[in-house]
Design an enzyme around this catalytic site. Structure first.
Site, PDB file in Angstrom:
ATOM      1  CD  GLU A 165      -3.251   0.555   2.017  1.00 58.13           C
ATOM      2  OE1 GLU A 165      -4.215   1.335   2.056  1.00 58.13           O
ATOM      3  OE2 GLU A 165      -3.176  -0.478   2.714  1.00 58.13           O
ATOM      4  CD  GLU A 224      -4.791  -0.594   9.224  1.00 58.17           C
ATOM      5  OE1 GLU A 224      -5.549  -0.286   8.286  1.00 58.17           O
ATOM      6  OE2 GLU A 224      -3.976  -1.554   9.153  1.00 58.17           O
TER       7      GLU A 224
END
Length: 836
Positions: A441, A718
């Site tokens: 990502e 996260e």
């Protein structure tokens, strides 16, 4: 003693290079006298003198020309008549000078989708037949390049020319190569696919900007006899695909053949590339560079028996550095991971990224460190060599920004939290503000930086970094006013529409940077984009229905809602989108009203202030019983109107009480997602529930910041736990979004907060609680260091405040006592008064 402390040109302190016709100077002062302020300064650029009364935003005037070197002499006088002097210098870049070079590529090369190309090697041999005065090279690429002259690396930058919205802006680099040149010279450029042609995005796209990488350069030679020569990329350059770099990919890693140096390279004529777009070429002034050297804390045999594992003790973004005793053809494989499971690397958080560096040895002692990729990791495993034949270290890579802030207190876990926040920022400020540094990502998600910007601006001087990214943000804005969910958009197919928090980055990031550095020119540059965005939001909000209030409720077209909340799933988070979007809409209008006022746009300021008030009223009318009770209760639904100042009178107290109740019902845990978590402690502490705010901050069971730390975190995560999901993936362990709590550490625990841009005026008002007996925070402002430090001993609160030259501070003690002071060092004390 009065002195000029630091000076920056275009927000760059070290070796600044500018393409601006009027470069911007700023400088900070030190003075041992209280109440000192700048009276005036004389700025001499060699051709022109300017007398100014400011320390920031000074546009230098000096008839600057391309590829020049300029000296600036600053003479400052304070209000006591003291004089200070400083000499600074900068270089100019091409300043729009047309390129004569041609783009080079390998026209015969093609590579498969969802992969990255083999690096190309371009070279040119040239001779210098007379005494050389100066030599410079300007270079860029579609992809990433590494430049060598006579076998020596040029510069210390990584991933040049950097990641931008390529079809709008492409950066180039300027290097002084005088000391690298000899009578006969070979210049070599290794060019990989990078973000432009290589594999990128979680969908593994490639060929996004171009079908293969390309290179462009010009070498400028100036001789002592006054003559000059230029060598440019053209048909005279040669090409090879048989260099040492056999593979380079940001996700999968790098394969480097050290033995290739022993083989003869086959060269052929380079091809010319016609790019199908015309980007603006501008100087790169915030490159990625090597920073901290990371040493191994522990090493051991992996449980699989095939690898040796090395633990650096810190999760970070960077590359390994290896010293090897090898034999020709020996293959060393280095894998990277954030966590271990049962004595082996756990690579689930990498998803499809291989994050592997492969080195093929030549005979003897040799060194290797990847230069065409980077990884996010704490642990590595090495196979193919005995631990006795290799020395292992690593280096952290991130954009070249000054670390300007610090926080510490009497609670060691909060000090670790501060460290984790800073490391997650470093790990994710690799040329753009990414979401994570390790998996497939590493993209510029706008929502993450929206909520983290204020914390980032405390810890680092991100001015050059943010300005570069905001430039791309402006260029990527859609015709309808929305922004992509990631910037640069690069390979994302999602439509560009206005989305709350993610799109609000145009306002929130700009405002955070202005408060930290006081640069009104950034506000001016971003203001049209802000207006266009809010116009788009108004359009979508009107689709919510007719009537005085419904037209301000923003739910269409798409909202992330309470993203990544610890309860529910993606569908549940998104269902809360209209509450969150409407609150963000009101807040952004309020901020843009302040920006308009600063820019002298009085009518706009009034209009946005009225609109913000109307949106806040709509929130109350539609979502509450108009007494402060949400019809559908959830923590973020109360947090945002409280933190954004959308409530009135008794309604504020009721909302705060309801929020406190929801937190208490969860046994003093938060249930907020990305959009609410940065503000929950403020919503509580600023409305009578300081004790609850501190209980949340100091909570050690999940979900909480300290639970992550107790679980071994060295960066912010996260999500709140190490949790295998149903699909088999686990979240990132290096995300800065939840690190936005750092804003509370600075602005409430230590109590230091800007009132005017750049801390020209700031407040110090510590909020005591949580059993803390000591806290200190500082930030290096454009005017100098501002600092707040307090301690409690035997029931006495003592506060020390440092105010920079030319600044003013409003100090409030816990007992309510107030002081307004000019520059200097001040100490106060009172009886301990712990907020409730």
């Amino acid at each position: 003693m009065f002195e000029i402390d630091k000076a920056a040109i275009d927000n760059v302190f070290r070796d600044p290079v500018t393409d601006n016709k009027f470069p911007i100077l700023r400088f900070s002062l030190k003075d041992d006298r209280s109440g000192a302020t700048l009276k005036q300064a004389t700025i001499d650029t060699g051709t022109k003198k300017q007398i100014v009364a400011e320390q920031t935003g000074i546009a230098l005037d000096g008839d600057f020309t391309p590829l020049g070197h300029y000296d600036v002499d600053i003479v400052a006088e304070d209000n006591f008549g003291q004089i200070a002097k400083k000499h600074v210098s900068f270089r100019t870049g091409r300043m729009g000078m047309p390129w004569e070079g041609k783009w080079l590529t390998d026209p015969d090369y093609a590579f498969a989708p969802k992969t990255s190309p083999v690096p190309f090697v371009f070279r040119r041999v040239f001779k210098i037949g007379k005494p050389l005065k100066k030599a410079m090279v300007t270079a860029t690429a579609l992809g990433i390049y590494l430049l060598k002259i006579n076998g020596n690396r040029v510069g210390s930058d990584y991933f040049t020319p950097g990641f931008t919205s390529y079809k709008h802006t492409l950066q180039y680099n300027l290097y002084d190569i005088t000391d690298l040149l000899e009578e006969r010279n070979e210049i070599v450029a290794i060019v990989g696919g990078g973000w432009a042609a290589g594999r990128f995005t979680y969908s593994s796209k490639s060929h996004i900007t171009c079908d293969r990488q390309a290179f462009l350069a010009e070498i400028f030679l100036q001789y002592t006899d006054g003559t000059a020569e230029k060598i440019v990329t053209d048909e005279s350059w040669q090409l090879s695909r048989g260099g040492e770099y056999r593979f380079a990919d940001f996700y999968d890693g790098e394969i480097y053949d050290g033995a290739a140096k022993d083989r003869k390279t086959v060269w052929r004529k380079a091809g010319i590339y016609k790019i199908g777009f015309s980007p603006r070429l501008t100087i790169c002034n915030c490159p990625v560079r090597a920073h901290e050297n990371m040493m191994v804390k522990e090493s051991f045999q992996a449980a699989n028996g095939k690898e040796h594992i090395y633990d650096f003790g810190q999760n970070f973004a960077g590359v390994v550095k290896l010293k090897i005793k090898g034999r020709k053809g020996q293959k060393i494989v280095v894998r990277h991971a954030e966590i271990l499971t049962s004595g082996d690397l756990n690579v689930k958080s990498l998803r499809t990224a291989k994050a592997t560096a492969v080195y093929i040895c030549r005979d003897g002692e040799q060194e290797y460190s990847p230069t065409m990729t980077y990884m996010g990791f704490r642990y590595i495993s090495i196979s193919g060599i005995s631990p006795d034949d290799i020395e292992v270290s690593a280096v952290a890579l991130y954009s070249d920004m000054e670390e300007t802030g610090g926080f510490e207190c009497s609670e060691s876990l909060l000090n670790k939290l501060q460290s984790n926040i800073a490391w997650s920022a470093k790990s994710n400020f690799v040329d753009i503000p990414t979401d994570c540094p390790q998996r497939d990502e590493r993209m510029g998600w706008t929502g993450d930086i929206s909520v983290f910007a204020r914390t980032a601006c405390f810890n680092f001087d991100v001015s050059a970094f943010a300005e570069k990214w905001l430039r791309d943000l402006r260029s990527e804005q859609g015709k309808g006013g929305g922004f992509p969910l990631v910037v640069p958009k690069q390979g994302i197919a999602a439509p560009t529409v206005a989305t709350a928090c993610w799109g609000d980055c145009s306002i929130l990031v700009t405002w955070a940077e202005y408060l930290a550095r006081g640069d009104k020119s950034l506000l001016e540059h971003m203001y049209p984009a802000m207006q266009k965005f809010l116009k788009a939001v108004a359009f979508w909000a009107r689709l919510s229905g007719p009537g005085k209030y419904r037209k301000h409720i923003w739910k269409w077209l798409f909202q992330f809602g309470d993203w990544c909340a610890p309860e529910g799933n993606i569908g549940d988070w998104m269902k809360r989108g209209r509450w969150i979007a409407t609150a963000y809409y009101a807040n952004s209008c309020a901020i843009v009203s302040r920006i308009a006022s600063l820019l002298g746009k009085k009518e706009d300021a009034q209009r946005y202030a009225v609109l913000s008030s109307e949106i806040a009223e709509a929130y109350r009318k539609v979502f509450t019983d108009e007494k402060g009770n949400l019809k559908n209760e959830f923590q973020t639904g109360y947090v945002l109107p409280l933190a954004f100042g959308m409530t009135k009178g008794e309604e504020t107290a009721i909302m705060a009480r309801n929020l406190n109740r929801l937190v208490e019902q969860k046994n003093w845990h938060l249930t907020t997602g990305f959009t609410g978590t940065p503000y929950i402690l403020f919503a509580l502490a600023d409305n009578g529930y300081t004790d609850t705010a501190y209980r949340l901050l100091l909570q050690e069971s999940a979900p909480s910041w300290l639970h992550c730390i107790k679980s071994g975190a060295t960066t912010t995560w996260e999500e709140w736990t190490i949790d295998d999901r149903k699909e088999g993936n686990i979240p990132s362990f290096n995300h800065y979004a939840y690190g936005a709590v750092g804003d509370f550490l600075y602005r409430r625990v230590a109590g230091i907060e800007p009132i005017e841009g750049g801390y020209k005026r700031f407040a110090v008002k510590p909020v005591l609680g949580g059993g803390l007996t000591y806290a200190r925070a500082f930030i290096v402002t454009p005017f100098g260091k501002a600092e707040s430090a307090w301690q409690i001993h035997d029931g006495i609160f003592k506060l020390t405040v440092c105010v920079p030259v030319s600044c003013e501070c409003e100090i409030t003690l816990p007992n309510g006592e107030k002081h307004v002071v000019a520059s200097g060092l001040y100490e106060y004390e009172c009886k301990e008064e712990v907020s409730k």
